[in-house]
Design an enzyme around this catalytic site. Structure first.
Site, PDB file in Angstrom:
ATOM      1  N   CYS A  33       0.819  -1.221   0.000  1.00  0.00           N
ATOM      2  CA  CYS A  33       0.000   0.000   0.000  1.00  0.00           C
ATOM      3  C   CYS A  33       0.850   1.267   0.000  1.00  0.00           C
ATOM      4  O   CYS A  33       0.330   2.363  -0.189  1.00  0.00           O
ATOM      5  CB  CYS A  33      -0.926   0.023   1.214  1.00  0.00           C
ATOM      6  SG  CYS A  33      -0.016   0.041   2.757  1.00  0.00           S
ATOM      7  N   CYS A 102      -1.661  -4.602   7.748  1.00  0.00           N
ATOM      8  CA  CYS A 102      -1.272  -3.285   8.274  1.00  0.00           C
ATOM      9  C   CYS A 102      -0.537  -3.432   9.600  1.00  0.00           C
ATOM     10  O   CYS A 102       0.316  -2.616   9.931  1.00  0.00           O
ATOM     11  CB  CYS A 102      -2.498  -2.418   8.491  1.00  0.00           C
ATOM     12  SG  CYS A 102      -3.603  -2.393   7.087  1.00  0.00           S
TER      13      CYS A 102
HETATM   14 FE1  FES Z   1      -1.300   0.441   4.346  1.00  0.00          FE
HETATM   15 FE2  FES Z   1      -2.915  -0.310   6.235  1.00  0.00          FE
HETATM   16  S1  FES Z   1      -3.431   0.060   4.175  1.00  0.00           S
HETATM   17  S2  FES Z   1      -0.790  -0.096   6.363  1.00  0.00           S
END
Ligand code: FES
Length: 122
Positions: A33, A102
């Site tokens: 992400c 995450c």
């Molecule tokens: Fe990137 Fe949670 S979406 S750490």
């Protein structure tokens, strides 16, 4: 979807910020992400005296950062090194399955900061 503890640490994160001239700094990024977590340590006599974080990431990443700082403060380096990402997620009463990745940042960033401290003091 999120536990009360996650919401609490997300809306009222503990130990946000930087430590000037920190004894150890750890940074990890989440490749999937792009979020980044940085942890700063003040270490005295092998004990984590102070710990702060800066996280550029989602709510779950902020909640796990906040929780790991609470868990690490006052611990010896050895105790802090055995804190796991899983333990952080459990301390938050769990994370939704889609958000478990995450939580991988928190303990990794803490361990990176401890290793950074050890490298400097070698
Ligand atoms: Fe990137 Fe949670 S979406 S750490």
């Amino acid at each position: 979807m999120y536990s009360e503890k996650v919401m609490d640490h997300f809306t009222n994160p503990r130990n946000v910020g930087e430590i000037e001239n920190a004894d150890g700094v750890g940074e990890v990024g989440n490749a999937s992400c792009g979020d980044i977590m940085r942890i700063f340590l003040r270490v005295k006599d092998n004990v984590i005296e102070d710990v702060k974080f800066k996280t550029f990431g989602c709510g779950a990443a902020i909640a796990t950062s906040s929780m790991i700082t609470e868990m690490a403060r006052g611990k010896t380096l050895e105790e802090a090194l055995v804190l796991t990402n899983q333990a952080v997620a459990e301390a938050l009463d769990g994370l939704p399955p889609a958000k478990m990745h995450c939580s991988n940042l928190a303990a990794d960033a803490l361990h990176a900061a401890i290793n950074n401290f050890k490298e400097q003091s070698d």
